[in-house]
Design an enzyme around this catalytic site. Sequence first.
Site, PDB file in Angstrom:
ATOM      1  N   ASP A 143      78.687  16.464  75.553  1.00 57.31           N
ATOM      2  CA  ASP A 143      77.365  16.122  76.080  1.00 57.31           C
ATOM      3  C   ASP A 143      77.151  16.803  77.421  1.00 57.31           C
ATOM      4  OD1 ASP A 143      75.673  14.341  77.289  1.00 57.31           O
ATOM      5  OD2 ASP A 143      76.887  12.916  77.998  1.00 57.31           O
ATOM      6  N   PHE A 169      84.598  12.741  72.931  1.00 58.76           N
ATOM      7  CA  PHE A 169      83.392  13.098  73.820  1.00 58.76           C
ATOM      8  C   PHE A 169      83.750  13.917  74.981  1.00 58.76           C
ATOM      9  CE2 PHE A 169      83.241   9.217  71.435  1.00 58.76           C
ATOM     10  CZ  PHE A 169      82.007   9.128  70.915  1.00 58.76           C
ATOM     11  N   LYS A 170      83.313  15.113  75.043  1.00 59.60           N
ATOM     12  CA  LYS A 170      83.448  15.859  76.255  1.00 59.60           C
ATOM     13  C   LYS A 170      82.290  15.651  77.275  1.00 59.60           C
ATOM     14  CE  LYS A 170      83.363  20.426  76.636  1.00 59.60           C
ATOM     15  NZ  LYS A 170      83.314  21.782  76.947  1.00 59.60           N
ATOM     16  N   ILE A 171      82.276  14.883  78.306  1.00 56.76           N
ATOM     17  CA  ILE A 171      81.175  14.448  79.164  1.00 56.76           C
ATOM     18  C   ILE A 171      81.205  15.356  80.274  1.00 56.76           C
ATOM     19  CG2 ILE A 171      80.395  12.615  80.699  1.00 56.76           C
ATOM     20  CD1 ILE A 171      80.501  12.049  77.635  1.00 56.76           C
TER      21      ILE A 171
END
Length: 308
Positions: A143, A169-171
């Site tokens: 993301d 999820f890599k935010i």
Amino acid sequence: MTQRQRRYQGVFPVVPTIFAENGELDMPGQKRCIDFMIDAGSDGLCVLANFSEQFALSDGERERLTSELLAHVAGRVPVIVTTTHFSTAVCAERSRSAQAEGAAMVMVMPPYHGATIRVSEAQVHAFYAGVSAAIDIPIMIQDAPVAGTPLSAEFLARMAREIEQVSYFKIETAGAASKLRELIRLGGDAIEGPWDGEEGITLMPDLEAGATGAMTGGGYPDGMRRIVDAWRQGRQDEAAELYQQWLPLINYENRQTGLLAAKALMKAGGIIDCEAPRHPFPPMNPAVREGLLRTARRLDPMVLRWGR
């Protein structure tokens, strides 16, 4: 969601792509880079990411790097392979190939092209579902602002619940810690890996929010490990103090040098022979490079000693 053997956690730095002075791939240098990053304490690695200059590589070079680097790692640490592409079919095939070569996970941005070509939320969902159907390993959704595609916490959590392999999820968007908290709240057990990104510039707030992994730059995994290990072992004050020590270097990478930092540090430490990016990406300003190295020397990271 299928039962998996393990959850991947810790520090998984991005591996830079090493080029020779003529712009060709430098595979001996690339392998020394990998060996250093493992020796420096990386819990795992990520290849072919944006900080690997994946956008400057041919399809053949991507395939060669995936195959040779996974063979060289030889299971010493898990490896995430970035397989981003606008096309669902191409991304799925890249992901299948990465799994066949031994990848532990694939990292994929939502489909985009240039400054304006995007697809609807329904199409993004179908895209990740199509990639998931092609593989049996986890998908990490990246993301990141570069994709220009809004991905709300609600939408990410829904994909984690509904799409089998979507679980990490890599935010990297603004307000990452708040988004991580909301993602964890909404997704529950479907969120196997809420991760920090952006070279660790928001690492402490993200750890406080529940991040279990960090995808950092590749130049100083030893420093990042010390911070994350202290946090994971319940020594929050020590982690905060360590973060304060390493923050000037993290800031230099995130705000001044970008993807050039890791290679500049590796060149200074004798690990690689050439730190140049692939043309037309511009080289680092020499004064900025000296500032980066001066900041690093105060910390004595392994990168400045490993190749000597």
